[in-house]
Design a protein around this motif. Structure first.
Motif, PDB file in Angstrom:
ATOM      1  N   ALA A 170      -7.635 -20.636  16.799  1.00  0.00           N
ATOM      2  CA  ALA A 170      -6.895 -19.412  16.499  1.00  0.00           C
ATOM      3  C   ALA A 170      -5.426 -19.777  16.403  1.00  0.00           C
ATOM      4  N   GLY A 171      -4.734 -19.148  15.455  1.00  0.00           N
ATOM      5  CA  GLY A 171      -3.321 -19.455  15.316  1.00  0.00           C
ATOM      6  C   GLY A 171      -2.591 -18.367  14.564  1.00  0.00           C
ATOM      7  N   PHE A 172      -1.278 -18.514  14.529  1.00  0.00           N
ATOM      8  CA  PHE A 172      -0.467 -17.583  13.745  1.00  0.00           C
ATOM      9  C   PHE A 172       0.792 -18.292  13.281  1.00  0.00           C
ATOM     10  N   ALA A 173       1.445 -17.685  12.298  1.00  0.00           N
ATOM     11  CA  ALA A 173       2.711 -18.247  11.822  1.00  0.00           C
ATOM     12  C   ALA A 173       3.654 -17.095  11.512  1.00  0.00           C
ATOM     13  N   GLY A 174       4.926 -17.417  11.373  1.00  0.00           N
ATOM     14  CA  GLY A 174       5.909 -16.390  11.023  1.00  0.00           C
ATOM     15  C   GLY A 174       6.262 -16.518   9.549  1.00  0.00           C
ATOM     16  N   ASN A 175       7.214 -15.683   9.138  1.00  0.00           N
ATOM     17  CA  ASN A 175       7.753 -15.788   7.789  1.00  0.00           C
ATOM     18  C   ASN A 175       9.066 -16.565   7.915  1.00  0.00           C
ATOM     19  N   PRO A 176       9.162 -17.753   7.324  1.00  0.00           N
ATOM     20  CA  PRO A 176      10.339 -18.598   7.531  1.00  0.00           C
ATOM     21  C   PRO A 176      11.657 -17.922   7.153  1.00  0.00           C
ATOM     22  N   ILE A 177      11.601 -16.890   6.262  1.00  0.00           N
ATOM     23  CA  ILE A 177      12.879 -16.274   5.867  1.00  0.00           C
ATOM     24  C   ILE A 177      13.109 -14.902   6.517  1.00  0.00           C
ATOM     25  N   ASP A 178      12.227 -14.519   7.432  1.00  0.00           N
ATOM     26  CA  ASP A 178      12.383 -13.169   7.985  1.00  0.00           C
ATOM     27  C   ASP A 178      11.770 -13.076   9.380  1.00  0.00           C
ATOM     28  N   THR A 179      12.608 -12.811  10.372  1.00  0.00           N
ATOM     29  CA  THR A 179      12.075 -12.722  11.732  1.00  0.00           C
ATOM     30  C   THR A 179      11.214 -11.465  11.934  1.00  0.00           C
ATOM     31  N   ASN A 180      11.246 -10.534  10.955  1.00  0.00           N
ATOM     32  CA  ASN A 180      10.343  -9.374  11.018  1.00  0.00           C
ATOM     33  C   ASN A 180       8.897  -9.781  10.743  1.00  0.00           C
ATOM     34  N   GLY A 181       8.743 -10.941  10.080  1.00  0.00           N
ATOM     35  CA  GLY A 181       7.433 -11.261   9.512  1.00  0.00           C
ATOM     36  C   GLY A 181       6.512 -12.038  10.425  1.00  0.00           C
ATOM     37  N   VAL A 182       6.403 -11.654  11.679  1.00  0.00           N
ATOM     38  CA  VAL A 182       5.492 -12.375  12.567  1.00  0.00           C
ATOM     39  C   VAL A 182       4.698 -11.405  13.439  1.00  0.00           C
ATOM     40  N   ARG A 183       3.399 -11.704  13.583  1.00  0.00           N
ATOM     41  CA  ARG A 183       2.567 -10.929  14.513  1.00  0.00           C
ATOM     42  C   ARG A 183       1.667 -11.924  15.230  1.00  0.00           C
ATOM     43  N   GLY A 184       2.048 -12.273  16.452  1.00  0.00           N
ATOM     44  CA  GLY A 184       1.316 -13.306  17.180  1.00  0.00           C
ATOM     45  C   GLY A 184       0.416 -12.759  18.280  1.00  0.00           C
ATOM     46  N   GLY A 185       0.783 -11.576  18.816  1.00  0.00           N
ATOM     47  CA  GLY A 185       0.049 -11.033  19.971  1.00  0.00           C
ATOM     48  C   GLY A 185      -1.462 -11.021  19.790  1.00  0.00           C
ATOM     49  N   PRO A 186      -1.966 -10.508  18.634  1.00  0.00           N
ATOM     50  CA  PRO A 186      -3.426 -10.446  18.477  1.00  0.00           C
ATOM     51  C   PRO A 186      -4.097 -11.823  18.451  1.00  0.00           C
ATOM     52  N   ALA A 187      -3.344 -12.884  18.095  1.00  0.00           N
ATOM     53  CA  ALA A 187      -3.942 -14.234  18.109  1.00  0.00           C
ATOM     54  C   ALA A 187      -4.181 -14.672  19.554  1.00  0.00           C
ATOM     55  N   PHE A 188      -3.193 -14.391  20.420  1.00  0.00           N
ATOM     56  CA  PHE A 188      -3.379 -14.695  21.850  1.00  0.00           C
ATOM     57  C   PHE A 188      -4.559 -13.890  22.391  1.00  0.00           C
ATOM     58  N   GLU A 189      -4.555 -12.597  22.052  1.00  0.00           N
ATOM     59  CA  GLU A 189      -5.612 -11.721  22.587  1.00  0.00           C
ATOM     60  C   GLU A 189      -6.994 -12.183  22.115  1.00  0.00           C
ATOM     61  N   PHE A 190      -7.068 -12.590  20.843  1.00  0.00           N
ATOM     62  CA  PHE A 190      -8.345 -13.042  20.293  1.00  0.00           C
ATOM     63  C   PHE A 190      -8.878 -14.236  21.086  1.00  0.00           C
ATOM     64  N   ILE A 191      -8.043 -15.256  21.282  1.00  0.00           N
ATOM     65  CA  ILE A 191      -8.558 -16.482  21.902  1.00  0.00           C
ATOM     66  C   ILE A 191      -8.864 -16.248  23.388  1.00  0.00           C
ATOM     67  N   PHE A 192      -8.043 -15.430  24.061  1.00  0.00           N
ATOM     68  CA  PHE A 192      -8.322 -15.136  25.474  1.00  0.00           C
ATOM     69  C   PHE A 192      -9.648 -14.370  25.604  1.00  0.00           C
ATOM     70  N   ASN A 193      -9.877 -13.458  24.680  1.00  0.00           N
ATOM     71  CA  ASN A 193     -11.126 -12.683  24.737  1.00  0.00           C
ATOM     72  C   ASN A 193     -12.342 -13.544  24.424  1.00  0.00           C
TER      73      ASN A 193
END
Ligand SMILES: Cc1cc2nc3c(=O)[nH]c(=O)nc-3n(C[C@H](O)[C@H](O)[C@H](O)COP(=O)(O)OP(=O)(O)OC[C@H]3O[C@@H](n4cnc5c(N)ncnc54)[C@H](O)[C@@H]3O)c2cc1C
Length: 388
Positions: A145-168
């Motif tokens: 499971a993983g996630f990435a951001g948008n290199p040109i925009d700090t708005n463009g990231v959603r990581g929480g659900p990746a953590f939640e997925f792997i923990f679950n």
């Protein structure tokens, strides 16, 4: 009272509709599906703790309870300078006020089709669940499971659900006494993923990954995917039988067919009152917007609702000749109940404070309870708790 059109029947659109109806406006919603998908509780579909239907809220039912109109159609363009938008089936529609709440889109990567995201189309969550089921039947495997951001925009990231997925997944395997048959991997291009949640939380995650034997790969850009492989910038590869990946985020693709002001990454540029820059009668709320504010700002369901309520208030004020306005920047905070499978971590940030509170067991059930609360309260079957 004037008629307001709302584009999008997600968390932001529905909150705007409810608030506008409470202010007496005539409201119509357009959405390309007939249900609201309660994304925050979809994390339990892959582990079969929730069925798909548990995560869907009928827009027809919401419309009947709150007295708005609702049509299923695809928005294909917006011409704000002519106060009109275009629908795939019904053609061009004119508006007096427009609230845009169509959510965001994801960046493309080479070979992305070799992965599935928990943050994309609702039906993709079923693909994840079915793939996990296959691996369970097989008796073992490697899940990444993983996630990435948008290199040109700090708005463009959603990581929480990746953590939640792997923990679950970890927790489900533990319960099934199959944890030793599976290898779990977590990857992200940042050196310390989860920084937006606070430095301490990010460090706690690293410790927790080690404790529950989830292998981590941080600090290398993801260049693409091939069958059963994650390709990294230095030429190295990670292999996995199944990869759940949340790509960096960008503005909604349909906005390219609009005359709205867009940020470099395609989100709608708004002022603090949620008006699209240059258009007094066009409001944008939720994941479709380019948020201003501190580096840790995140596009969350909770902020989407704040923005939706503010937009409704500001439209009411404009219509009543009042100067009163509500700014989302003044209400900017982060409230995150991050599920860890059998517990959770409550994380809070605003301009003055930052804390996280571990919530063993009860936190997990509180988040599940929130899902039930969301459904019942939006259907008018129980009172709303301010801010929840
Ligand atoms: C797995 C997951 C877990 C999350 N967990 C949390 C959490 O714990 N806490 C939190 O605060 N936030 C969480 N979020 C974020 C939160 O869900 C989003 O911020 C929120 O859903 C944004 O709402 P929205 O209405 O702006 O967009 P969306 O919910 O994406 O809604 C957009 C709506 O527009 C419709 N639409 C899109 N394109 C078109 C079109 N062209 N024509 C017509 N209709 C269209 C869609 O059908 C949808 O109904 C999570 C997100 C995900 C994916």
């Amino acid at each position: 009272m004037k008629k307001i059109w709302i584009l999008g029947g997600g968390i932001a659109g529905i909150e705007a509709a409810i608030s506008l109806r409470q202010n007496g406006f005539d409201v119509s919603i357009v959405s390309n599906r007939d249900f609201l998908f309660i994304h925050p509780i979809s994390i339990w579909i892959p582990t079969r703790e929730k069925e798909f239907e548990d995560v869907c809220l009928s827009l027809d039912e919401l419309a009947a309870v709150h007295g708005f109109d609702f049509i299923v159609d695809e928005v294909v363009g917006i011409e704000a300078s002519k106060s009109s938008f275009a629908l795939k089936n019904r053609g061009v529609v004119s508006y007096e006020y427009l609230v845009i709440a169509l959510g965001g889109d994801k960046l493309d990567y080479e070979g992305i089709k070799n992965t599935t995201s928990i943050c994309a189309r609702p039906q993709d969550v079923l693909t994840i669940r079915d793939r996990i089921d296959e691996l369970l039947l097989q008796g073992g495997g490697k899940i990444a499971a993983g996630f990435a951001g948008n290199p040109i925009d700090t708005n463009g990231v959603r990581g929480g659900p990746a953590f939640e997925f792997i923990f679950n997944i970890h927790n489900m395997l533990k319960k099934k006494k199959l944890r030793d048959k599976f290898e779990l991997v977590f990857f992200a291009p940042m050196e310390t993923p989860g920084q937006k949640l606070g430095e301490k939380v990010a460090k706690d995650f690293v410790r927790f990954f080690n404790k529950i034997k989830i292998t981590t790969h941080f600090g290398k850009q993801i260049v693409g995917f091939s069958k059963n492989e994650i390709l990294l910038e230095d030429g190295s590869k990670l292999d996995a039988d199944f990869t759940m990946f949340i790509p960096g985020r960008c503005g909604h693709a349909m906005l390219k067919n609009s005359d709205l002001p867009l940020s470099e990454s395609g989100f709608i540029k708004i002022n603090s009152y949620c008006q699209a820059e240059g258009f007094e009668n066009v409001f944008a709320v939720g994941d479709i917007t380019s948020l201003d504010g501190p580096d840790w700002r995140v596009q969350q369901g909770h902020m989407a609702e704040v923005m939706a309520r503010n937009a409704a208030f500001n439209i009411f004020s404009i219509e009543n000749g009042s100067d009163a306005r509500r700014s989302y920047l003044e209400q900017m905070n982060m409230i995150c109940m991050l599920d860890m499978g059998d517990s959770s971590s409550l994380i809070y940030r605003d301009s003055k404070r930052e804390f996280s509170v571990p919530m063993p067991l009860i936190g997990h059930w509180l988040k599940k309870g929130w899902g039930r609360y969301y459904r019942l309260s939006r259907l008018g079957k129980m009172p709303r708790i301010p801010g929840a």
